[in-house]
Design an enzyme around this catalytic site. Structure first.
Site, PDB file in Angstrom:
ATOM      1  N   GLU A  71      49.538  41.524  48.104  1.00 56.29           N
ATOM      2  CA  GLU A  71      50.536  41.853  49.113  1.00 56.29           C
ATOM      3  C   GLU A  71      49.882  42.450  50.357  1.00 56.29           C
ATOM      4  O   GLU A  71      50.278  42.150  51.490  1.00 56.29           O
ATOM      5  CB  GLU A  71      51.559  42.836  48.535  1.00 56.29           C
ATOM      6  N   PRO A 278      37.789  31.605  35.250  1.00 59.11           N
ATOM      7  CA  PRO A 278      38.865  32.376  34.614  1.00 59.11           C
ATOM      8  C   PRO A 278      39.432  33.437  35.548  1.00 59.11           C
ATOM      9  O   PRO A 278      38.717  33.988  36.384  1.00 59.11           O
ATOM     10  CB  PRO A 278      38.185  33.031  33.404  1.00 59.11           C
ATOM     11  N   ARG A 279      40.718  33.717  35.397  1.00 55.18           N
ATOM     12  CA  ARG A 279      41.369  34.728  36.230  1.00 55.18           C
ATOM     13  C   ARG A 279      40.687  36.085  36.076  1.00 55.18           C
ATOM     14  O   ARG A 279      40.540  36.830  37.044  1.00 55.18           O
ATOM     15  CB  ARG A 279      42.850  34.837  35.840  1.00 55.18           C
ATOM     16  N   GLY A 320      35.530  37.303  43.431  1.00 53.72           N
ATOM     17  CA  GLY A 320      35.418  37.136  44.873  1.00 53.72           C
ATOM     18  C   GLY A 320      34.759  35.856  45.340  1.00 53.72           C
ATOM     19  O   GLY A 320      34.408  35.744  46.517  1.00 53.72           O
ATOM     20  N   GLU A 321      34.598  34.865  44.469  1.00 54.99           N
ATOM     21  CA  GLU A 321      33.927  33.637  44.864  1.00 54.99           C
ATOM     22  C   GLU A 321      34.831  32.407  44.832  1.00 54.99           C
ATOM     23  O   GLU A 321      34.363  31.292  45.067  1.00 54.99           O
ATOM     24  CB  GLU A 321      32.699  33.387  43.975  1.00 54.99           C
ATOM     25  N   ASN A 345      49.082  31.982  43.215  1.00 55.51           N
ATOM     26  CA  ASN A 345      49.241  31.614  44.620  1.00 55.51           C
ATOM     27  C   ASN A 345      48.658  30.222  44.923  1.00 55.51           C
ATOM     28  O   ASN A 345      47.440  30.065  44.939  1.00 55.51           O
ATOM     29  CB  ASN A 345      48.530  32.698  45.442  1.00 55.51           C
ATOM     30  N   PRO A 346      49.503  29.212  45.175  1.00 59.01           N
ATOM     31  CA  PRO A 346      48.979  27.876  45.476  1.00 59.01           C
ATOM     32  C   PRO A 346      48.491  27.728  46.913  1.00 59.01           C
ATOM     33  O   PRO A 346      47.855  26.735  47.255  1.00 59.01           O
ATOM     34  CB  PRO A 346      50.187  26.961  45.224  1.00 59.01           C
ATOM     35  N   GLU A 348      46.275  29.538  48.562  1.00 59.42           N
ATOM     36  CA  GLU A 348      44.833  29.733  48.744  1.00 59.42           C
ATOM     37  C   GLU A 348      44.058  28.428  48.621  1.00 59.42           C
ATOM     38  O   GLU A 348      43.259  28.100  49.506  1.00 59.42           O
ATOM     39  CB  GLU A 348      44.320  30.791  47.770  1.00 59.42           C
TER      40      GLU A 348
END
Length: 438
Positions: A71, A278-279, A320-321, A345-346, A348
């Site tokens: 956000e 992976p998330r 972060g990659e 989020n699609p 990105e």
């Protein structure tokens, strides 16, 4: 700014205020401990009590409050655009997590500063408002702290709920308390929703219909994810001319389906490389075990290894990659969707030029995906076989894949146009001269 008097405070709100005062010492101990554990200095920790660690700038101040990383970052593009339209305006972002503070500091637009928000107690909120005296307050998504809203409104500061999104569970809870829901929503001069469903829910909860406006999803117009060009060149060079697909933000229970699909794809495309991100990177060891259990060769990013010419799965278990991986390959499966997780989020991957494959468990982005699939910018799958078939189609029919990518790019472009409308609506609420009474 003239406004009709808001709905009266309810007994439930008064009880909440009393309870928040009682639990404040315990809440303070918990949040302060987390910030200290992160290594933050004491003056920053005390921001949670409303003690500012920065001076208030001269001029009109626009305050944005967001929950956490996603956000917070979603408003940066909006702030930059508002700053261009109102060159005398200053900006304050409050968010609760140290991670969000760290990322905001790296990407902050001009004339902007970050603070941690006050606890939702009368003393902390009043201390915060007395120092900052915001001229406009913008609350992002579903971050509704009752005392923060009510006490800010009492200073005369116009308030906006932006990018409004409410879960079905949240709506059900509020509709059981209609008077309190109406009282809280009545603090807002404007409610800008992500989609039609949220607009309908807000009306059902008692929001004034003439204050509700449709808007774009701010995450669709955020700045693209950063790309490390050096890493991109190294990974691209090590993979060579081999085809690649990306499975990003996968969760526990989803990698098995992705790996099954990849094994099926390898029968027709033996040189294909799967880049699996992976998330939660800390699951890297477990995911590596799943890859080996599937009988596939694996190179692991967190160990500093590059994919070789025979690597079937490149496990990108780092933070972060993701922007670099989207730049590497525009064919993306986005996780959090094969199970009932809500999706991710699609925007990105689409901002990076990708088309997206998703499972059906994307309820947090249901309306967005409905439009994307109708446009051909995204494809829905349910099983490993369907996932393999969709990836194969986009690999084997480049013209079909390019059409999907074009549709995604056009969707993002339209969202950017709506951003200007949102900027105009917010600036219309900003007083011409700074200094709400505080």
């Amino acid at each position: 700014m003239s406004r009709t008097a808001p709905a009266r405070a309810t007994l439930l709100y008064s009880l909440y205020c009393g309870a928040s005062a009682l639990i404040a010492p315990f809440a303070w101990r918990k949040v302060a401990g987390k910030l200290r554990d992160y290594g933050l200095p004491e003056d920053r920790v005390r921001e949670r009590l409303g003690h500012a660690s920065l001076p208030r700038p001269a001029g009109r101040l626009i305050w944005f409050h967001a929950a956490s990383v996603g956000e917070s970052l979603s408003v940066l593009t909006l702030i930059a655009r508002m700053g261009e339209q109102a060159p005398d305006a200053e900006f304050l972002i409050t968010s609760g997590t140290p991670t969000s503070a760290e990322l905001i500091a790296k990407r902050m637009p001009p004339r902007c500063r970050h603070q941690f928000p006050p606890l939702d107690t009368a003393a902390a909120v009043d201390r915060f408002l007395a120092h900052w005296r915001p001229d406009l307050g913008v609350f992002v998504e579903s971050e509704l702290w009752p005392q923060m809203l009510v006490r800010a409104r009492k200073t005369g500061c116009p308030l906006v709920l932006l990018n409004a999104r409410l879960s079905d569970k949240s709506v059900a809870g509020w509709t059981k308390r209609p008077d309190t829901a109406r009282f809280i929503l009545d603090q807002f001069d404007l409610l800008v929703t992500q989609n039609r469903k949220t607009a309908a829910n807000l009306k059902a909860m008692g929001a004034a219909p003439d204050r509700i406006r449709p808007g774009s999803n701010l995450k669709a117009v955020s700045a693209p994810l950063p790309v490390d060009q050096d890493t991109l060149a190294k990974v691209r060079g090590s993979i060579g001319e081999r085809p690649v697909w990306v499975a990003s933000s996968t969760h526990d229970g989803e990698e098995e389906t992705v790996l099954e699909a990849h094994k099926a794809l390898l029968k027709q495309h033996p040189g294909l490389c799967l880049l699996l991100a992976p998330r939660h990177p800390e699951r890297g060891g477990k995911v590596e075990a799943l890859v080996k259990q599937a009988g596939l060769s694996c190179a692991r990013r967190s160990k500093g290894v590059l994919p070789g010419t025979q690597t079937q799965v490149y496990l990108a278990d780092t933070l972060g990659e993701v922007g670099t991986w989207y730049a590497l390959c525009p064919l993306v499966f986005l996780g959090g969707s094969l199970r009932d997780i809500g999706g991710h989020n699609p925007f990105e991957p689409m901002q990076a030029g990708a088309a997206v494959i998703t499972g059906t468990g994307h309820y947090n982005f249901a309306e967005t995906y409905a439009e994307l699939t109708a446009l051909g910018a995204a494809a829905e799958v349910r099983t490993a076989a369907e996932l393999a078939d969709q990836v194969a189609q986009w690999l084997e029919k480049p013209e079909v894949f390019q059409s999907a990518r074009d549709a995604a790019a056009q969707f993002i472009s339209r969202q950017s146009d709506q951003l200007d409308t949102t900027v105009d609506a917010l600036l219309a609420l900003l007083p011409h001269e700074g200094g709400c009474d505080g």
